[in-house]
Design an enzyme around this catalytic site. Sequence first.
Site, PDB file in Angstrom:
ATOM      1  N   ASN A  30     -10.089   0.092  -0.059  1.00  0.00           N
ATOM      2  CA  ASN A  30      -8.618   0.199  -0.079  1.00  0.00           C
ATOM      3  C   ASN A  30      -8.102  -0.363  -1.410  1.00  0.00           C
ATOM      4  O   ASN A  30      -8.185  -1.560  -1.653  1.00  0.00           O
ATOM      5  CB  ASN A  30      -8.066  -0.590   1.107  1.00  0.00           C
ATOM      6  CG  ASN A  30      -6.546  -0.526   1.210  1.00  0.00           C
ATOM      7  OD1 ASN A  30      -5.870  -0.057   0.285  1.00  0.00           O
ATOM      8  ND2 ASN A  30      -6.024  -1.013   2.318  1.00  0.00           N
TER       9      ASN A  30
ATOM     10  N   CYS B 144       0.818  -1.221   0.000  1.00  0.00           N
ATOM     11  CA  CYS B 144       0.000   0.000   0.000  1.00  0.00           C
ATOM     12  C   CYS B 144       0.850   1.268   0.000  1.00  0.00           C
ATOM     13  O   CYS B 144       0.350   2.348  -0.320  1.00  0.00           O
ATOM     14  CB  CYS B 144      -0.945   0.000   1.191  1.00  0.00           C
ATOM     15  SG  CYS B 144      -2.160  -1.329   1.094  1.00  0.00           S
TER      16      CYS B 144
ATOM     17  N   HIS C  54      -3.443   7.523   2.432  1.00  0.00           N
ATOM     18  CA  HIS C  54      -3.828   6.189   1.972  1.00  0.00           C
ATOM     19  C   HIS C  54      -5.230   5.891   2.491  1.00  0.00           C
ATOM     20  O   HIS C  54      -5.553   6.218   3.639  1.00  0.00           O
ATOM     21  CB  HIS C  54      -2.826   5.166   2.498  1.00  0.00           C
ATOM     22  CG  HIS C  54      -3.205   3.753   2.179  1.00  0.00           C
ATOM     23  ND1 HIS C  54      -3.643   3.366   0.925  1.00  0.00           N
ATOM     24  CD2 HIS C  54      -3.233   2.643   2.951  1.00  0.00           C
ATOM     25  CE1 HIS C  54      -3.913   2.073   0.947  1.00  0.00           C
ATOM     26  NE2 HIS C  54      -3.681   1.616   2.165  1.00  0.00           N
TER      27      HIS C  54
HETATM   28  N1  COA Z   1     -18.430  -8.468   9.066  1.00  0.00           N
HETATM   29  C1  COA Z   1     -18.976  -8.711  10.257  1.00  0.00           C
HETATM   30  N2  COA Z   1     -18.229  -9.028  11.336  1.00  0.00           N
HETATM   31  C2  COA Z   1     -16.891  -9.077  11.187  1.00  0.00           C
HETATM   32  C3  COA Z   1     -16.280  -8.846   9.952  1.00  0.00           C
HETATM   33  C4  COA Z   1     -17.107  -8.520   8.870  1.00  0.00           C
HETATM   34  N3  COA Z   1     -16.620  -8.251   7.636  1.00  0.00           N
HETATM   35  N4  COA Z   1     -14.949  -8.975  10.100  1.00  0.00           N
HETATM   36  C5  COA Z   1     -14.727  -9.286  11.379  1.00  0.00           C
HETATM   37  N5  COA Z   1     -15.916  -9.363  12.038  1.00  0.00           N
HETATM   38  C6  COA Z   1     -16.141  -9.667  13.438  1.00  0.00           C
HETATM   39  C7  COA Z   1     -15.067 -10.513  14.034  1.00  0.00           C
HETATM   40  O1  COA Z   1     -15.324 -11.873  13.785  1.00  0.00           O
HETATM   41  C8  COA Z   1     -15.161 -10.165  15.483  1.00  0.00           C
HETATM   42  O2  COA Z   1     -16.246 -10.871  16.038  1.00  0.00           O
HETATM   43  P1  COA Z   1     -16.157 -11.500  17.524  1.00  0.00           P
HETATM   44  O3  COA Z   1     -15.944 -10.314  18.416  1.00  0.00           O
HETATM   45  O4  COA Z   1     -17.466 -12.180  17.664  1.00  0.00           O
HETATM   46  O5  COA Z   1     -14.977 -12.409  17.458  1.00  0.00           O
HETATM   47  C9  COA Z   1     -15.551  -8.699  15.486  1.00  0.00           C
HETATM   48  O6  COA Z   1     -16.102  -8.437  14.187  1.00  0.00           O
HETATM   49  C10 COA Z   1     -14.368  -7.778  15.732  1.00  0.00           C
HETATM   50  O7  COA Z   1     -13.292  -8.174  14.865  1.00  0.00           O
HETATM   51  P2  COA Z   1     -11.977  -7.369  14.839  1.00  0.00           P
HETATM   52  O8  COA Z   1     -11.105  -7.917  13.769  1.00  0.00           O
HETATM   53  O9  COA Z   1     -11.392  -7.288  16.220  1.00  0.00           O
HETATM   54  O10 COA Z   1     -12.516  -5.938  14.428  1.00  0.00           O
HETATM   55  P3  COA Z   1     -11.813  -4.542  14.461  1.00  0.00           P
HETATM   56  O11 COA Z   1     -12.612  -3.627  15.279  1.00  0.00           O
HETATM   57  O12 COA Z   1     -10.343  -4.659  14.739  1.00  0.00           O
HETATM   58  O13 COA Z   1     -11.983  -4.095  12.945  1.00  0.00           O
HETATM   59  C11 COA Z   1     -10.705  -3.919  10.903  1.00  0.00           C
HETATM   60  C12 COA Z   1     -11.378  -4.858  11.905  1.00  0.00           C
HETATM   61  C13 COA Z   1     -10.048  -4.774   9.849  1.00  0.00           C
HETATM   62  C14 COA Z   1     -11.774  -3.060  10.289  1.00  0.00           C
HETATM   63  C15 COA Z   1      -9.686  -3.048  11.649  1.00  0.00           C
HETATM   64  O14 COA Z   1      -8.857  -3.843  12.434  1.00  0.00           O
HETATM   65  C16 COA Z   1      -8.830  -2.273  10.701  1.00  0.00           C
HETATM   66  O15 COA Z   1      -9.300  -1.432   9.969  1.00  0.00           O
HETATM   67  N6  COA Z   1      -7.515  -2.516  10.740  1.00  0.00           N
HETATM   68  C17 COA Z   1      -6.577  -1.814   9.876  1.00  0.00           C
HETATM   69  C18 COA Z   1      -6.659  -2.461   8.538  1.00  0.00           C
HETATM   70  C19 COA Z   1      -5.911  -1.723   7.531  1.00  0.00           C
HETATM   71  O16 COA Z   1      -5.862  -0.508   7.534  1.00  0.00           O
HETATM   72  N7  COA Z   1      -5.342  -2.490   6.622  1.00  0.00           N
HETATM   73  C20 COA Z   1      -4.740  -2.025   5.458  1.00  0.00           C
HETATM   74  C21 COA Z   1      -3.443  -1.414   5.695  1.00  0.00           C
HETATM   75  S1  COA Z   1      -2.729  -1.193   4.141  1.00  0.00           S
END
Ligand code: COA
Length: 322
Positions: A279, A114, A249
């Site tokens: 993204n 990215c 980004h």
């Molecule tokens: N739809 C519904 N539920 C989802 C899901 C989806 N697409 N993806 C994950 N979940 C659930 C998980 O299973 C988890 O459930 P549980 O609590 O019952 O286990 C819950 O949502 C929380 O998951 P988690 O991964 O801890 O969520 P989060 O608050 O960390 O959000 C992201 C996830 C990916 C949105 C967040 O971590 C993020 O944006 N990270 C940075 C990613 C990024 O910028 N990447 C690119 C860099 S180049």
Amino acid sequence: MSLRSIIAGAGGYLPERVVTNDELARTVDTSDDWIRERTGIRQRHFAGPHETAAFMGTAAARAALTHAKAEPSDVDAVILATSTPDQAFPATAIRVMAALGMQRGFGFDLAAACAGFIYALSVADGMIRAGQAKGVLVIGSEVYSRILNWQDRGTCVLFGDGAGAVFLRASDGSDTDQGILSTHLHAQGSLGDILYVDGAVGQRDRPGHLVMNGREVFRHAVTRLAEAVDEALNANGLARRDIDWLVPHQANRRIIDGMGRKLGLAADRVVITVDRHANTSAASVPLALSEACQDGRIKRGDLVLLEALGGGLAWGSALVRM
Ligand code: COA
């Protein structure tokens, strides 16, 4: 007189097919509410079979050249950032050269996930400052839909496809303060396992899918990008209030809003496309930049901060007087 790189034009390309959160939720165990609330994403574009990194990169490059009132014959080099090239070789950049009808010059691909566009911009700027090229196309082009794991709802809802490009022109700086003021690049390989693709063409029978520890990436993104902003400003003796536009980004609305607040920027001074594009990795910064340049928001003389972070971890910034 020292040479500088001016962003003479910017352009983008998005695949025709738009996929909303609701449409994804028909096949993936997710919901529009969850995706919007956690990421700000409403929809993304997914490439059709013909919309490869080279196809989209060529379209974005053409748009950037048109915006710059330049021709393919003005281009000395094409640097294309991608993690999803058409082929292992020739470089996708050289496929773009052929599609543009270029008869001379050189081109190569650059992989920094990215952060790829910021890395490519930095390399291009170095070449222009060194007098190695006078006109450089810098492109980010990605088809992440081909490397997503549709069984992993934590990642497959976050990405989209597209391409963005800028055309850099050398200036001797005598008649203007325009140009790329500085770029700063970083990588920390010890964090390589929090965001990666588990295969490649060099691995037998493993083309690879994207794997991510979202929480860890989020945590590092907030800290590293905040450091990168201060580094860019300090290097130029500028303050946060001097920045007119943040073009970040586009991974997650919460990360972007946090950066905007840190800079004390009004929300309408931060260019947002994540809601419509999701993204698009190396394409996200040039797509956002081209949108804001083409619709007249970013004007000549504005001070623009570009930043990105992704797999590697690799991250960086560029400070540009437009
Ligand atoms: N739809 C519904 N539920 C989802 C899901 C989806 N697409 N993806 C994950 N979940 C659930 C998980 O299973 C988890 O459930 P549980 O609590 O019952 O286990 C819950 O949502 C929380 O998951 P988690 O991964 O801890 O969520 P989060 O608050 O960390 O959000 C992201 C996830 C990916 C949105 C967040 O971590 C993020 O944006 N990270 C940075 C990613 C990024 O910028 N990447 C690119 C860099 S180049």
